[in-house]
Design an enzyme around this catalytic site. Structure first.
Site, mmCIF file in Angstrom:
data_model
loop_
_atom_site.group_PDB
_atom_site.id
_atom_site.type_symbol
_atom_site.label_atom_id
_atom_site.label_comp_id
_atom_site.label_asym_id
_atom_site.label_seq_id
_atom_site.Cartn_x
_atom_site.Cartn_y
_atom_site.Cartn_z
ATOM 1 N N LYS A 1 -2.766 5.147 -2.727
ATOM 2 C CA LYS A 1 -3.798 5.977 -2.107
ATOM 3 C C LYS A 1 -4.140 7.112 -3.072
ATOM 4 O O LYS A 1 -3.265 7.625 -3.785
ATOM 5 C CB LYS A 1 -3.277 6.567 -0.793
ATOM 6 C CG LYS A 1 -3.010 5.524 0.280
ATOM 7 C CD LYS A 1 -4.293 4.992 0.884
ATOM 8 C CE LYS A 1 -3.999 4.079 2.063
ATOM 9 N NZ LYS A 1 -5.233 3.491 2.631
ATOM 10 N N ASP B 1 -13.881 -1.286 2.790
ATOM 11 C CA ASP B 1 -12.947 -1.438 3.911
ATOM 12 C C ASP B 1 -13.641 -0.893 5.162
ATOM 13 O O ASP B 1 -14.302 -1.643 5.901
ATOM 14 C CB ASP B 1 -11.646 -0.681 3.569
ATOM 15 C CG ASP B 1 -10.658 -0.561 4.718
ATOM 16 O OD1 ASP B 1 -10.964 -1.005 5.836
ATOM 17 O OD2 ASP B 1 -9.549 -0.001 4.524
ATOM 18 N N SER C 1 0.857 -1.180 0.000
ATOM 19 C CA SER C 1 0.000 0.000 0.000
ATOM 20 C C SER C 1 0.894 1.231 0.000
ATOM 21 O O SER C 1 1.647 1.445 0.952
ATOM 22 C CB SER C 1 -0.897 -0.017 1.248
ATOM 23 O OG SER C 1 -1.651 1.165 1.333
ATOM 24 N N LYS D 1 -1.133 -1.098 -4.474
ATOM 25 C CA LYS D 1 -2.263 -0.212 -4.157
ATOM 26 C C LYS D 1 -1.709 1.178 -3.955
ATOM 27 O O LYS D 1 -0.668 1.345 -3.307
ATOM 28 C CB LYS D 1 -2.946 -0.736 -2.899
ATOM 29 C CG LYS D 1 -3.750 0.258 -2.073
ATOM 30 C CD LYS D 1 -4.574 -0.499 -1.039
ATOM 31 C CE LYS D 1 -4.739 0.277 0.261
ATOM 32 N NZ LYS D 1 -5.482 -0.516 1.288
ATOM 33 N N GLY E 1 -4.369 -4.240 6.064
ATOM 34 C CA GLY E 1 -3.352 -4.082 7.095
ATOM 35 C C GLY E 1 -3.533 -2.738 7.777
ATOM 36 O O GLY E 1 -4.251 -1.869 7.268
ATOM 37 N N GLU F 1 -11.021 0.962 -3.700
ATOM 38 C CA GLU F 1 -11.346 0.698 -2.296
ATOM 39 C C GLU F 1 -11.948 1.930 -1.633
ATOM 40 O O GLU F 1 -11.399 3.027 -1.747
ATOM 41 C CB GLU F 1 -10.055 0.264 -1.582
ATOM 42 C CG GLU F 1 -10.225 -0.127 -0.131
ATOM 43 C CD GLU F 1 -8.910 -0.577 0.510
ATOM 44 O OE1 GLU F 1 -7.928 -0.821 -0.225
ATOM 45 O OE2 GLU F 1 -8.866 -0.676 1.745
ATOM 46 N N LYS G 1 -10.147 -6.600 7.671
ATOM 47 C CA LYS G 1 -9.094 -6.336 8.653
ATOM 48 C C LYS G 1 -9.572 -6.985 9.937
ATOM 49 O O LYS G 1 -10.642 -6.631 10.457
ATOM 50 C CB LYS G 1 -8.906 -4.827 8.857
ATOM 51 C CG LYS G 1 -8.263 -4.135 7.665
ATOM 52 C CD LYS G 1 -8.032 -2.659 7.906
ATOM 53 C CE LYS G 1 -7.449 -2.019 6.659
ATOM 54 N NZ LYS G 1 -7.436 -0.542 6.740
ATOM 55 N N ASP H 1 -7.083 3.333 -3.292
ATOM 56 C CA ASP H 1 -7.827 3.397 -2.031
ATOM 57 C C ASP H 1 -8.049 4.864 -1.694
ATOM 58 O O ASP H 1 -7.088 5.622 -1.527
ATOM 59 C CB ASP H 1 -7.022 2.704 -0.916
ATOM 60 C CG ASP H 1 -7.787 2.618 0.408
ATOM 61 O OD1 ASP H 1 -8.940 3.106 0.475
ATOM 62 O OD2 ASP H 1 -7.222 2.070 1.383
#
Ligand code: OSB
Ligand code: MG
Length: 384
Positions: free
Chosen positions: A179, A254, A151, A177, A306, A229, A278, A204
């Site tokens: 952000k 998420d 990430s 991934k 995570g 996400e 998660k 995400d």
């Protein structure tokens, strides 16, 4: 087949009997990140991890609460988790009751999944230690190689982002991934796609958009992303269903998913095609396995998220991914991606094919190094 007619993946775990406990401590450690980690909500420069240490009959087990000191990912914080654990959850832990009994007792406490998971994980790890088996074995699962995923936080410049993706691809991560946030999205994704046309890529947003941004978000359909996400609010499910109907790219939830019931509702109304589990956010490993099992029955992909954990939480996430239903690479990256020196040894590393080995030793399968914990401790409290 109706998912409710399938055998429960957690029945044997619910029957486990809790051992006597001699001591319980909460120890908060502060570990500097190798680089700041930014989402659309906040930038973290250190990890303040609240650990639970339980002692029973000469064995010591550690778990990690995945909350932050702040409520910028979830409403729970290290302070609320401490309060809920100390004043409401720990008093319900009694030797001789089963884990299923404990879950039933915990159900009276509404929400606070991260606090619940901290206690449940500590007990499961202790039970695994007492049987001299690795956590995944206690969960009834076989060791297997876990695919890796990284990430990448928000970066200052597209050049920084491209350099981070370059490093991840060179390392062999199975998916990347990145952000995004409103205004730091389409052009940044295009830059990565132009340079890495084939890398499995996802974004995400940590809830940065609203349905009014649907036209804008539809531009992401051009980049064959594996998923988007949590584009909409952390607390929304229903509007994600509207957005999913308007987009080709799979949505993944998420923040919105706190339980099997949330996951089942989200899937049934088409709010997402993929779920990020998660274990902390959903209240522990048992609920995580139930969600993954339910999704598997319906053919919905699940992966483990995570919370930039220390080696304790990182190991728990790795063991969890041996469970049925974890079909996609998770946010499970090398320790070195976050910390120069973790409190756990050995660190998590990728093998030559980018996979992560599931530890085979008892419990989490890695050693919590007491001197390193001591060196990093910023708060400690004996609860029992
Ligand atoms: O949204 O998945 C998220 C980290 C902190 C809070 C929220 C998230 C994340 C990550 C990093 O994306 C996951 C990791 O590498 O552990
Ligand atoms: Mg997320």
């Amino acid at each position: 087949m109706d998912p409710r007619d399938r055998p429960s993946p957690t029945a044997a775990l619910e029957a486990l009997v809790l051992p006597a406990i001699d001591h319980v401590d909460l120890v908060t450690v502060r570990l500097p990140f190798v680089a700041p980690f930014g989402t659309s909500v906040h930038v973290w420069t250190v990890k303040d991890a609240m650990l639970m240490r339980i002692e029973s009959l000469g064995l010591t087990a550690w778990s990690e609460c995945v909350s932050d000191p702040d409520p910028f990912y979830a409403y729970e914080t290290n302070t609320t988790a401490r309060h809920i654990i100390k004043d409401f959850l720990l008093p319900l832990v009694e030797p001789g009751i089963t884990l299923g009994d404990l879950e039933a007792r915990f159900r009276r406490v509404r929400g606070h999944g991260m606090a619940k998971a901290t206690v449940e994980n500590a007990l499961l790890i202790l039970l695994a230690d007492q049987r001299s088996v690795p956590l995944h074995d206690l969960l009834g699962r076989l060791a297997r190689r876990i695919p890796s995923g990284v990430s990448i936080g928000l970066k200052e410049t597209p050049q920084d982002l491209l350099a981070a993706v370059e490093r991840a691809v060179a390392k062999g991560y199975h998916r990347v991934k990145m952000k995004v946030r409103k205004g730091q999205d389409i052009d940044w994704v295009r830059a990565v796609r132009d340079r890495f046309p084939d890398v499995p890529l996802m974004v995400d947003a940590n809830g940065d958009y609203t349905l009014a941004d649907a036209d804008h978000l539809r531009q992401l359909d051009h980049f064959h992303l594996t998923m988007i996400e949590q584009p909409l609010s952390y607390s929304d499910i229903i509007e994600h269903a509207s957005l999913q109907r308007e987009m080709k790219t799979a949505l993944c939830l998420d923040e919105s998913i706190h339980s099997l019931a949330d996951a089942a509702a989200a899937i049934s109304i088409g709010a997402c095609r993929i779920i990020n589990v998660k274990q902390g956010r959903v209240g522990g490993l048992l609920e995580s396995m139930r969600i993954a099992h339910h999704a598997a029955v319906l053919g919905v992909d699940v992966w483990s998220g995570g919370m930039d954990e220390t080696g304790i939480g990182r190991a728990v996430n790795i063991h969890l991914q041996t469970a049925e239903g974890f079909t996609l690479p998770g946010d499970t990256s090398e320790t070195a991606n976050y910390f120069d020196e973790d409190i756990v040894d050995p660190p998590v590393v990728l093998d030559a094919d980018g996979f992560i080995r599931v530890p085979e030793g008892p419990g989490i399968g890695a050693r919590v190094v007491p001197e390193r914990v001591l060196k990093r401790t910023i708060h400690a409290e004996r609860l029992r």
